[in-house]
Design a protein around this motif. Structure first.
Motif, mmCIF file in Angstrom:
data_model
loop_
_atom_site.group_PDB
_atom_site.id
_atom_site.type_symbol
_atom_site.label_atom_id
_atom_site.label_comp_id
_atom_site.label_asym_id
_atom_site.label_seq_id
_atom_site.Cartn_x
_atom_site.Cartn_y
_atom_site.Cartn_z
ATOM 1 N N HIS A 239 0.866 -1.181 0.000
ATOM 2 C CA HIS A 239 0.000 0.000 0.000
ATOM 3 C C HIS A 239 0.903 1.231 0.000
ATOM 4 O O HIS A 239 1.710 1.420 0.903
ATOM 5 C CB HIS A 239 -0.909 0.020 1.232
ATOM 6 N N TRP A 240 0.752 2.076 -1.040
ATOM 7 C CA TRP A 240 1.584 3.259 -1.214
ATOM 8 C C TRP A 240 0.829 4.486 -0.704
ATOM 9 O O TRP A 240 -0.221 4.842 -1.238
ATOM 10 C CB TRP A 240 1.938 3.441 -2.685
ATOM 11 N N TRP A 324 12.399 0.857 -9.482
ATOM 12 C CA TRP A 324 11.444 0.172 -8.599
ATOM 13 C C TRP A 324 11.018 -1.168 -9.181
ATOM 14 O O TRP A 324 10.879 -2.156 -8.468
ATOM 15 C CB TRP A 324 10.202 1.035 -8.409
ATOM 16 N N LYS A 325 10.754 -1.189 -10.487
ATOM 17 C CA LYS A 325 10.188 -2.390 -11.127
ATOM 18 C C LYS A 325 11.127 -3.597 -11.046
ATOM 19 O O LYS A 325 10.684 -4.734 -11.234
ATOM 20 C CB LYS A 325 9.817 -2.104 -12.587
ATOM 21 N N ASP A 326 12.395 -3.348 -10.768
ATOM 22 C CA ASP A 326 13.358 -4.445 -10.697
ATOM 23 C C ASP A 326 13.544 -4.964 -9.271
ATOM 24 O O ASP A 326 14.407 -5.812 -9.026
ATOM 25 C CB ASP A 326 14.714 -3.990 -11.245
ATOM 26 N N THR A 327 12.736 -4.465 -8.323
ATOM 27 C CA THR A 327 12.814 -4.904 -6.927
ATOM 28 C C THR A 327 11.578 -5.739 -6.596
ATOM 29 O O THR A 327 10.779 -6.064 -7.489
ATOM 30 C CB THR A 327 12.871 -3.687 -5.989
ATOM 31 N N ASP A 328 11.389 -6.058 -5.315
ATOM 32 C CA ASP A 328 10.199 -6.820 -4.927
ATOM 33 C C ASP A 328 9.008 -5.918 -4.627
ATOM 34 O O ASP A 328 7.970 -6.392 -4.155
ATOM 35 C CB ASP A 328 10.503 -7.717 -3.731
ATOM 36 N N LEU A 329 9.121 -4.610 -4.870
ATOM 37 C CA LEU A 329 7.977 -3.715 -4.704
ATOM 38 C C LEU A 329 6.872 -4.106 -5.679
ATOM 39 O O LEU A 329 7.132 -4.480 -6.820
ATOM 40 C CB LEU A 329 8.394 -2.266 -4.953
ATOM 41 N N ASN A 330 5.613 -4.000 -5.227
ATOM 42 C CA ASN A 330 4.485 -4.279 -6.107
ATOM 43 C C ASN A 330 3.417 -3.205 -5.932
ATOM 44 O O ASN A 330 3.518 -2.338 -5.065
ATOM 45 C CB ASN A 330 3.916 -5.681 -5.847
ATOM 46 N N ASN A 331 2.424 -3.257 -6.788
ATOM 47 C CA ASN A 331 1.325 -2.287 -6.755
ATOM 48 C C ASN A 331 1.845 -0.862 -6.955
ATOM 49 O O ASN A 331 1.300 0.105 -6.390
ATOM 50 C CB ASN A 331 0.568 -2.396 -5.420
ATOM 51 N N ILE A 332 2.880 -0.713 -7.743
ATOM 52 C CA ILE A 332 3.553 0.578 -7.933
ATOM 53 C C ILE A 332 2.612 1.584 -8.594
ATOM 54 O O ILE A 332 2.021 1.293 -9.639
ATOM 55 C CB ILE A 332 4.820 0.386 -8.798
ATOM 56 N N PRO A 333 2.452 2.793 -8.017
ATOM 57 C CA PRO A 333 1.567 3.815 -8.589
ATOM 58 C C PRO A 333 2.281 4.585 -9.695
ATOM 59 O O PRO A 333 2.608 5.773 -9.546
ATOM 60 C CB PRO A 333 1.250 4.701 -7.382
#
Length: 342
Positions: A239-240, A324-333
């Motif tokens: 959740h961002w 960011w897209k190359d990490t484990d972050l998800n649901n990126i705004p």
């Protein structure tokens, strides 16, 4: 005896009232350049002040005394030891200009580097919330305060400068101690492109911090800078929560955060700078001069118990090596993070 007792009581009340007034009064300390002559382009100058040995002070505001046609930007550092004991020195350690023999070259701090404040583009006075202050002096790592000013253009002969700011401070202890966390990236920006410069890090200290102000900083290519608190729920979804978003070409002052929700152990902080090099025919690197770029998101916060975070910086190498897209972050705004906002 009754008269003597009353006299002692009145004296005690007077002393108490004097102490309360003295220690709670907000005073100003002028932290200014000592009438210097910026003798070349892209010059970074630092000047220090020693905090009184046996006292603790609380900085509760910053009142700029500078204009953007003179100073490109200013930073105020809290140091355990300054980079030099000279009255002024060249502290542009990132600069691509070669050092000369006019000034000693050293970083702003040689030990205990803390960013306390940053200013650019005619930003206005910043006053911290009630009962919030940066503690300096006795019992802290901040024994010196160092002013750094970036002069992008040399001055005409015989023209001197005393730009800087007033520190608003009190001796009355503040119940909430302030800190600053700087999110920044390195990297390269190719020509004729829209580039995202991104960083993130995880809070690994068992503290609760309360964000209240943010500041963005880039040079001329910056269009939008956004900062987030990222919290992962039990299902693994991020959740961002938007802390701040701004066009960095507007006055680079500290603005109230979009949310004041606490940031806790295990939360992540993330920032993105959207850079537009459509009209530039060369690669732009991160550096200190106007020909270079920067990607900075400053988060100012306070803690209610204990000291601010030991972590002061959250950095990555930036593009083309980190996204960011190359990490484990998800649901990126993705859209929101680069959406225009003034």
């Amino acid at each position: 005896m009754a008269r003597a007792h009353m006299l002692r009581l009145l004296c005690a009340i007077f002393i108490l009232c004097f102490q309360l007034t003295c220690c709670s009064e907000v005073k100003k300390y002028p932290l200014l350049m000592p009438h210097i002559h910026p003798y070349r382009d892209e010059l970074y100058i630092c000047t220090p002040v020693r905090v009184v040995d046996n006292k603790s002070f609380y900085i509760v505001g910053f009142e700029p005394n500078a204009t953007m046609n003179v100073a490109h930007h200013m930073l105020v550092f809290g140091c355990t030891e300054p980079g030099s004991t000279n009255e002024i020195w060249d502290c542009g350690e990132m600069s691509t200009n070669e050092s000369d023999k006019n000034l000693v070259t050293a970083p702003p701090c040689s030990k205990g580097n803390h960013v306390l404040y940053a200013w650019a583009r005619n930003a206005k006075t910043l006053k911290l919330p009630d009962d919030v202050g940066f503690q300096v002096g006795q019992g802290t790592e901040v024994q010196y305060i160092v002013l750094q000013i970036h002069y992008s253009k040399k001055f005409p002969d015989d023209v001197l400068d005393n730009s800087g700011l007033n520190l608003l401070y009190t001796e009355r202890p503040q119940s909430k101690l302030a800190g600053v966390l700087l999110l920044a990236t390195g990297g390269k920006i190719p020509p004729h492109n829209i580039t995202h410069m991104e960083t993130f890090c995880e809070i690994r200290e068992d503290k609760v911090i309360h964000p209240f102000a943010y500041r963005t900083h880039t040079h001329s290519l910056g269009r939008v800078v956004s900062g987030y608190r990222v919290r992962r729920n039990d299902t693994g979804t991020d959740h961002w929560s938007l802390l701040g978003r701004r066009n960095p070409l507007t006055p680079q002052m500290f603005y109230p955060t979009f949310t004041k929700e606490p940031i806790k152990y295990g939360d992540r902080l993330a920032a993105r700078c959207t850079m537009n090099s459509a009209n530039r025919n060369r690669v732009t690197i991160v550096g200190a001069t106007n020909n270079d770029e920067m990607c900075n998101f400053y988060l100012m916060y306070y803690v209610e118990n204990g000291n601010p975070l030991s972590m002061k910086y959250c950095t990555t190498v930036g593009p083309p090596y980190f996204y960011w897209k190359d990490t484990d972050l998800n649901n990126i705004p993705d859209y929101e993070a680069s959406k225009s906002y003034d």
